[in-house]
Structures are given as C-alpha cells and as structure tokens.
Motif scaffolding. Structure first.
Motif, PDB file in Angstrom:
ATOM      1  N   MET A  18       0.809  -1.141   0.119  1.00  0.00           N
ATOM      2  CA  MET A  18       0.048   0.235  -0.046  1.00  0.00           C
ATOM      3  C   MET A  18       0.836   1.335   0.047  1.00  0.00           C
ATOM      4  O   MET A  18       0.687   2.148  -0.762  1.00  0.00           O
ATOM      5  CB  MET A  18      -0.885  -0.140   1.306  1.00  0.00           C
ATOM      6  CG  MET A  18      -2.008  -1.098   1.060  1.00  0.00           C
ATOM      7  SD  MET A  18      -3.188  -0.587  -0.342  1.00  0.00           S
ATOM      8  CE  MET A  18      -3.782  -2.444  -0.762  1.00  0.00           C
ATOM      9  N   THR A  19       1.885   1.176   0.940  1.00  0.00           N
ATOM     10  CA  THR A  19       2.596   2.287   0.932  1.00  0.00           C
ATOM     11  C   THR A  19       3.375   2.764  -0.519  1.00  0.00           C
ATOM     12  O   THR A  19       3.774   3.736  -0.698  1.00  0.00           O
ATOM     13  CB  THR A  19       3.676   2.447   2.306  1.00  0.00           C
ATOM     14  OG1 THR A  19       4.445   1.158   1.842  1.00  0.00           O
ATOM     15  CG2 THR A  19       2.827   2.297   3.520  1.00  0.00           C
ATOM     16  N   GLY A  20       3.894   1.577  -1.179  1.00  0.00           N
ATOM     17  CA  GLY A  20       4.484   1.775  -2.419  1.00  0.00           C
ATOM     18  C   GLY A  20       3.614   2.124  -3.307  1.00  0.00           C
ATOM     19  O   GLY A  20       4.051   2.947  -4.320  1.00  0.00           O
ATOM     20  N   ALA A  21       2.387   1.831  -3.258  1.00  0.00           N
ATOM     21  CA  ALA A  21       1.455   2.249  -4.387  1.00  0.00           C
ATOM     22  C   ALA A  21       1.245   3.860  -4.099  1.00  0.00           C
ATOM     23  O   ALA A  21       1.106   4.513  -5.005  1.00  0.00           O
ATOM     24  CB  ALA A  21       0.125   1.437  -4.070  1.00  0.00           C
ATOM     25  N   LYS A  22       1.138   4.160  -2.921  1.00  0.00           N
ATOM     26  CA  LYS A  22       0.851   5.566  -2.724  1.00  0.00           C
ATOM     27  C   LYS A  22       2.296   6.468  -3.157  1.00  0.00           C
ATOM     28  O   LYS A  22       1.907   7.583  -3.742  1.00  0.00           O
ATOM     29  CB  LYS A  22       0.594   5.963  -1.361  1.00  0.00           C
ATOM     30  CG  LYS A  22       0.303   7.375  -0.934  1.00  0.00           C
ATOM     31  CD  LYS A  22       0.072   7.496   0.511  1.00  0.00           C
ATOM     32  CE  LYS A  22      -0.219   9.060   0.725  1.00  0.00           C
ATOM     33  NZ  LYS A  22       0.644   9.929   0.613  1.00  0.00           N
ATOM     34  N   LYS A  23       3.208   5.844  -2.892  1.00  0.00           N
ATOM     35  CA  LYS A  23       4.732   6.518  -3.297  1.00  0.00           C
ATOM     36  C   LYS A  23       4.648   6.684  -4.821  1.00  0.00           C
ATOM     37  O   LYS A  23       5.058   7.709  -5.218  1.00  0.00           O
ATOM     38  CB  LYS A  23       5.685   5.904  -2.865  1.00  0.00           C
ATOM     39  CG  LYS A  23       7.075   6.547  -3.160  1.00  0.00           C
ATOM     40  CD  LYS A  23       8.215   5.674  -2.432  1.00  0.00           C
ATOM     41  CE  LYS A  23       9.757   6.488  -2.874  1.00  0.00           C
ATOM     42  NZ  LYS A  23       9.824   6.796  -4.305  1.00  0.00           N
ATOM     43  N   ALA A  24       4.330   5.860  -5.348  1.00  0.00           N
ATOM     44  CA  ALA A  24       4.103   5.658  -7.094  1.00  0.00           C
ATOM     45  C   ALA A  24       3.203   7.034  -7.534  1.00  0.00           C
ATOM     46  O   ALA A  24       3.535   7.552  -8.327  1.00  0.00           O
ATOM     47  CB  ALA A  24       3.801   4.612  -7.640  1.00  0.00           C
ATOM     48  N   ILE A  25       2.162   7.180  -7.058  1.00  0.00           N
ATOM     49  CA  ILE A  25       1.394   8.298  -7.173  1.00  0.00           C
ATOM     50  C   ILE A  25       1.931   9.591  -6.855  1.00  0.00           C
ATOM     51  O   ILE A  25       1.737  10.422  -7.715  1.00  0.00           O
ATOM     52  CB  ILE A  25      -0.086   8.082  -6.429  1.00  0.00           C
ATOM     53  CG1 ILE A  25      -0.688   6.727  -7.041  1.00  0.00           C
ATOM     54  CG2 ILE A  25      -0.973   9.392  -6.914  1.00  0.00           C
ATOM     55  CD1 ILE A  25      -2.127   6.381  -6.349  1.00  0.00           C
ATOM     56  N   ASP A  26       2.358   9.442  -5.744  1.00  0.00           N
ATOM     57  CA  ASP A  26       3.141  10.834  -5.336  1.00  0.00           C
ATOM     58  C   ASP A  26       4.256  11.355  -6.242  1.00  0.00           C
ATOM     59  O   ASP A  26       4.519  12.478  -6.583  1.00  0.00           O
ATOM     60  CB  ASP A  26       3.749  10.802  -3.858  1.00  0.00           C
ATOM     61  CG  ASP A  26       2.424  10.741  -2.743  1.00  0.00           C
ATOM     62  OD1 ASP A  26       1.530  11.395  -3.106  1.00  0.00           O
ATOM     63  OD2 ASP A  26       2.931  10.149  -1.741  1.00  0.00           O
ATOM     64  N   ASP A  27       5.121  10.056  -6.542  1.00  0.00           N
ATOM     65  CA  ASP A  27       6.118  10.304  -7.667  1.00  0.00           C
ATOM     66  C   ASP A  27       5.767  11.039  -8.996  1.00  0.00           C
ATOM     67  O   ASP A  27       6.232  11.862  -9.528  1.00  0.00           O
ATOM     68  CB  ASP A  27       6.970   9.030  -7.787  1.00  0.00           C
ATOM     69  CG  ASP A  27       7.579   8.671  -6.648  1.00  0.00           C
ATOM     70  OD1 ASP A  27       7.944   9.389  -5.604  1.00  0.00           O
ATOM     71  OD2 ASP A  27       8.150   7.595  -6.609  1.00  0.00           O
ATOM     72  N   VAL A  28       4.677  10.699  -9.227  1.00  0.00           N
ATOM     73  CA  VAL A  28       4.114  11.044 -10.720  1.00  0.00           C
ATOM     74  C   VAL A  28       3.798  12.689 -10.457  1.00  0.00           C
ATOM     75  O   VAL A  28       4.191  13.405 -11.302  1.00  0.00           O
ATOM     76  CB  VAL A  28       2.675  10.241 -10.929  1.00  0.00           C
ATOM     77  CG1 VAL A  28       2.172  11.199 -12.397  1.00  0.00           C
ATOM     78  CG2 VAL A  28       3.114   8.941 -11.374  1.00  0.00           C
ATOM     79  N   GLU A  29       3.048  13.033  -9.692  1.00  0.00           N
ATOM     80  CA  GLU A  29       2.872  14.414  -9.266  1.00  0.00           C
ATOM     81  C   GLU A  29       4.157  15.045  -9.093  1.00  0.00           C
ATOM     82  O   GLU A  29       4.214  16.533  -9.519  1.00  0.00           O
ATOM     83  CB  GLU A  29       2.233  14.461  -7.882  1.00  0.00           C
ATOM     84  CG  GLU A  29       1.493  15.819  -7.659  1.00  0.00           C
ATOM     85  CD  GLU A  29       0.721  16.008  -6.374  1.00  0.00           C
ATOM     86  OE1 GLU A  29       0.178  17.054  -6.143  1.00  0.00           O
ATOM     87  OE2 GLU A  29       0.810  15.175  -5.588  1.00  0.00           O
ATOM     88  N   MET A  30       5.036  14.767  -8.049  1.00  0.00           N
ATOM     89  CA  MET A  30       6.167  15.509  -7.907  1.00  0.00           C
ATOM     90  C   MET A  30       7.188  15.537  -9.304  1.00  0.00           C
ATOM     91  O   MET A  30       8.074  16.511  -9.398  1.00  0.00           O
ATOM     92  CB  MET A  30       7.185  14.752  -6.816  1.00  0.00           C
ATOM     93  CG  MET A  30       6.854  14.802  -5.534  1.00  0.00           C
ATOM     94  SD  MET A  30       6.313  16.429  -5.039  1.00  0.00           S
ATOM     95  CE  MET A  30       7.871  17.173  -5.063  1.00  0.00           C
ATOM     96  N   ALA A  31       7.121  14.499 -10.166  1.00  0.00           N
ATOM     97  CA  ALA A  31       7.776  14.612 -11.224  1.00  0.00           C
ATOM     98  C   ALA A  31       7.526  15.606 -12.644  1.00  0.00           C
ATOM     99  O   ALA A  31       8.072  16.563 -12.778  1.00  0.00           O
ATOM    100  CB  ALA A  31       7.692  13.340 -11.852  1.00  0.00           C
ATOM    101  N   LYS A  32       5.972  15.733 -12.244  1.00  0.00           N
ATOM    102  CA  LYS A  32       5.442  17.001 -12.983  1.00  0.00           C
ATOM    103  C   LYS A  32       5.886  18.464 -12.398  1.00  0.00           C
ATOM    104  O   LYS A  32       6.277  19.219 -13.192  1.00  0.00           O
ATOM    105  CB  LYS A  32       3.914  17.008 -12.914  1.00  0.00           C
ATOM    106  CG  LYS A  32       3.406  15.941 -13.838  1.00  0.00           C
ATOM    107  CD  LYS A  32       1.813  16.033 -13.842  1.00  0.00           C
ATOM    108  CE  LYS A  32       1.047  15.807 -12.526  1.00  0.00           C
ATOM    109  NZ  LYS A  32      -0.245  15.820 -12.659  1.00  0.00           N
ATOM    110  N   ILE A  33       6.042  18.446 -11.115  1.00  0.00           N
ATOM    111  CA  ILE A  33       6.542  19.753 -10.309  1.00  0.00           C
ATOM    112  C   ILE A  33       8.061  20.061 -10.722  1.00  0.00           C
ATOM    113  O   ILE A  33       8.273  21.262 -10.830  1.00  0.00           O
ATOM    114  CB  ILE A  33       6.357  19.636  -8.868  1.00  0.00           C
ATOM    115  CG1 ILE A  33       4.686  19.664  -8.668  1.00  0.00           C
ATOM    116  CG2 ILE A  33       6.851  20.595  -8.072  1.00  0.00           C
ATOM    117  CD1 ILE A  33       4.440  19.339  -7.224  1.00  0.00           C
ATOM    118  N   ARG A  34       8.742  18.988 -10.720  1.00  0.00           N
ATOM    119  CA  ARG A  34      10.145  19.179 -10.829  1.00  0.00           C
ATOM    120  C   ARG A  34      10.514  19.487 -12.217  1.00  0.00           C
ATOM    121  O   ARG A  34      11.233  20.431 -12.589  1.00  0.00           O
ATOM    122  CB  ARG A  34      10.928  17.665 -10.424  1.00  0.00           C
ATOM    123  CG  ARG A  34      11.052  17.568  -9.120  1.00  0.00           C
ATOM    124  CD  ARG A  34      11.978  16.360  -8.701  1.00  0.00           C
ATOM    125  NE  ARG A  34      11.425  15.245  -9.208  1.00  0.00           N
ATOM    126  CZ  ARG A  34      10.954  14.137  -8.502  1.00  0.00           C
ATOM    127  NH1 ARG A  34      10.846  14.649  -6.993  1.00  0.00           N
ATOM    128  NH2 ARG A  34      10.465  13.243  -8.676  1.00  0.00           N
TER     129      ARG A  34
END
Length: 455
Positions: free
Chosen positions: A434-450
């Motif tokens: 579950m935490t891995g799945a959440k991190k993957a979603i967070d990473d997509v968002e952070m990639a857009k921001i970066r």
C-alpha cells in the motif's frame, strides 16, 4: 497573501527556526523581474491609452519575487519581445506585479491590492483580458506546458475569440427585437464567464430577463446556478483551519521521536490541514444546491467534486468515488453554455479517470479506494490553476488542496485498520504494498512539479 500553493512540494520551515534569531539574518528582499518595455505599471494611463487607441487591455496580476508561476510566466513569456510583437497590435499591456511588502513602496502596494479586489483576483498569476473600458471578459493563467511566447499567444487565442464573438453578438442583437434579440444576446453573453457578467454586465442580464421572462433559452437558469454555486463555494472557506493547524504544530513543540509520532497521530496527523473546508458543510447541503438550481454540465461536475471532497473528509471513499462516476457521466450532457471555463476535462483526463474508477469496481478495501481517490485528485482531475499562489481575495476552490490532508490521514488510518488482523510477513507485505502504491502516485505528481521548476 504570499502563500505559495506549491508549498506542499517543499519542506516546511521548523517552528524552532522561526522562534530563533532568524529575522536578524533575513537577507535583503529578492528583486522582482523588471517590467518589460511597452507595458504599463498602472491601470489609469493604460485605460486612457486603450480609450485613445480602441485596443483591449491585458492585465497580468502576479508577484515576480515570490510566486514561482508568476516568475515563469513573466520571465519566459511576458518579457519577451516575441510576445509583445504578437499582443501589442491588439492589446494595451499592464503589469501589476505585487512584490513582497519589503520590495515595493507602500502606496503602490495599496493601489495594486485595490486592483486585486476590484478584479477579484483569487490566485496569482491571473491574466485578465478586458474591454477598452477595463471590463474583464476572459481569464487565463500560467500553463506549465507552455513556456514559449508564440505558444502562449496561441493559448490565449480562444479567450480573445470569445471577446470577439461577445461584441459581435451584441452588435447583431442591437438590430433585433423580442425573442430573436434575446437569442442573439445569449449567443453573446454565453462567451463570458458568469461572474464577469454579473460584475460588469448586470444591465444586460436584466434586459435579457425582460426579453425572455420564461427563460426559453435556459441561459438565465444557467446563470443563476453558476451564481448560487459561486456563493456556496465561499461558504466552504474555513479560516479557522489555519488557526487549528498552528495550534496543532505548537502542541508538537519539544516532542521527539516516538513521543512526537504518537502525539501527531493522536492529534489528527495530516488531517490538520490549513486548507481544510468548513466542517459544517455536508454532502446533503450540496445535494440541496444541485436540486434547487437544477445544476447541469460543468457546474454539476464541480458540485460533485465538492461532494467527493466532503465524503473523503468523512471517511466515505466509496461515496466519493461514486461522485466521480457522476462527473464522468455528465461529460456527455454538457449544455451549449459549457465551454471549459470552469471544468477543463479533456478526453485523455476523462479516460484516465474512467480507468481508475474501473479498477475500483466490486468491493475493494478502503486503502485501495483511497489510492484511487488520490490518483484522481492529484494526477487526473483538471486543475485550471496548476501551479499558482494565493492572492489577496480568496475566492477560488482548489479541490486538491482542500482534500490533501484528509486523503493522507484517511489512507494512513485505513492501512492501519486493514493490517491490524494480519500478522508477521503478511502484515509487512500488505503495508509495503500500500505505501509503495501511494509513493508511486506521489512520484508522478512530484515529477510534474520538478519538470516545471527545472524550466
């Protein structure tokens, strides 16, 4: 006023640092980006020039020494000669660059804040297209995927064309009578955001009411629905949230390690969010709004998103997902007055939301439902602000920011509840999944921001 809406992407300054001698070592004010040649810094002379030339007015409200979206828009677009060459034949250009208080004169700051209030600027940067009299007819903002002057001008063209159709429709209506005149007026007025109509053209709305008292065009009902929704959104604002958030942070001072973690969880954890909505507003309140004004199209879609935020906040993820199913269904029933000014869902976003909803068919566990909601809110739901900062007049509703704290908190709680009966490796594997799945979603968002910040 100077609170970046991108702040979640960066680490917060610790209360201990703020309480120290931090102010004594504060660096000098960061300079803003100079106004480009050919742009006005005050509205009155721009209005005089517009009246003389017959040109429309483009006003950029920003803050180029503190707001990242404003910096990018001004640096990459508005200060370039290529943009000036495109825009200046049709527009008088105005740069209302509200810097931090230590970087601009107080009298100029006061004038700029008064202008923000006049135009109800809810977020920076805000770009208003106005008639020569200064009446706004279209609104635009920074687009992270548009960083070249020619491309930004192309982005503005549909907004400019609405102004052309608006005035063309009014000229056509001037030579007509009765219902034919009402129909032509609706064709013109429907090009303009409803809040702009109520602010700048209330006399035309009154004229339309006289010409079409039975509202055969349906436009008056649409306008009343939009006005009611906008008023409802103001009720969602919850200034007390910031006070509660600060009190929560104060309660954690001096705590460390496990003791701090336990106090954090006991106090509501990430649910203590300064952007939280008014807890006294319920989903039933939204339903009454929808029913009373027979909301349709984009307005109904926005209302369903508000319900999804409320259901998430109240730990009802299945109902929140059902709201998004209704959002998708309404995309096939848009009215002639819906043109993407409020709910900018493109076919790709719609398809992505549908795929996420399909993954939650049946009876998934709560963590899976919260992951789906996070995916929709963070990465799939259209957000007309993308990367912006708060302005003086807080009139805009950002679903992502309103729900972020509740989403994180409810997800953590759901994972703890689902994993409680498990033991040993099974428990470890479930939590890791579950935490891995959440991190993957967070990473997509952070990639857009970066990607944007690197530009």
């Amino acid at each position: 006023m100077y609170k970046p809406l991108l702040a979640f992407a960066f680490a917060a300054i610790s209360p201990a640092l703020l309480a120290s001698g931090f102010k004594q070592s504060t660096p000098p004010p960061r300079p803003g980006i100079p106004t480009a040649p050919g742009w006005y810094e005050e509205l009155p002379p721009a209005l005089a020039q517009a009246k003389k030339s017959g040109k429309d007015i483009l006003i950029d409200f920003g803050g180029s020494n503190w707001c990242e979206g404003c910096i990018l828009l001004k640096k990459r677009i508005f200060t370039k000669p290529e943009f000036f060459d495109k825009a200046s034949p049709s527009f008088v250009l105005v740069d209302i660059d509200t810097l931090t208080p230590d970087a601009m004169p107080k009298d100029k700051m006061a004038r700029y804040i008064a202008l923000q209030k006049k135009y109800a600027v809810g977020a920076f940067p805000s770009v208003f297209l106005c008639t020569p009299e200064g009446d706004a007819y279209a609104w635009a903002t920074f687009q992270p995927n548009i960083l070249e002057p020619d491309a930004y001008w192309d982005y503005l063209k549909p907004f400019i064309n609405r102004g052309v159709r608006f005035r063309g429709g009014l000229r056509k209506a001037a030579g007509l009578r009765g219902f034919a005149k009402a129909t032509a007026m609706v064709g013109a007025l429907s090009q303009i955001r409803s809040d702009f109509l109520w602010t700048y053209h209330a006399d035309m709305i009154a004229q339309l009411q006289r010409l079409d008292p039975a509202d055969r065009t349906g436009f008056l009902a649409y306008l009343n629905g939009r006005k009611a929704y906008d008023a409802f959104i103001l009720r969602l604002k919850y200034p007390e949230a910031l006070k509660h958030y600060r009190a929560f942070l104060d309660s954690l001072k001096g705590l460390k390690g496990r003791e701090r973690d336990e106090a954090f969880a006991k106090g509501g954890g990430e649910r203590n969010d300064p952007n939280s909505i008014n807890p006294n507003i319920t989903a039933s309140d939204v339903d009454r709004l929808i029913s009373k004004y027979n909301l349709k199209g984009e307005t109904l879609q926005q209302a369903q998103v508000v319900k999804a935020v409320i259901y998430t906040d109240n730990d009802q993820p299945a109902k929140a997902l059902e709201c998004f199913r209704k959002v998708v269904a309404e995309s096939s029933h848009l009215s002639p007055f819906d043109n993407g000014q409020y709910f900018q869902v493109d076919p790709d976003s719609l398809q992505a939301i549908q795929a996420t909803l399909a993954s939650c068919q049946g009876q998934p566990d709560k963590p899976t439902m919260y992951l789906a909601l996070q995916q929709i809110f963070h990465n799939q739901l259209p957000d007309r602000y993308e990367i912006d900062c708060e302005a003086t007049v807080d009139t805009d509703f950002r679903p992502l920011f309103a729900v972020r704290g509740a989403l994180n908190w409810q997800f953590q709680k759901a994972v703890a509840q689902e994993s409680a009966p498990l033991e040993g490796q099974a428990k470890t594997d479930f939590v890791a999944k579950m935490t891995g799945a959440k991190k993957a979603i967070d990473d997509v968002e952070m990639a857009k921001i970066r990607k944007v910040m690197r530009s």
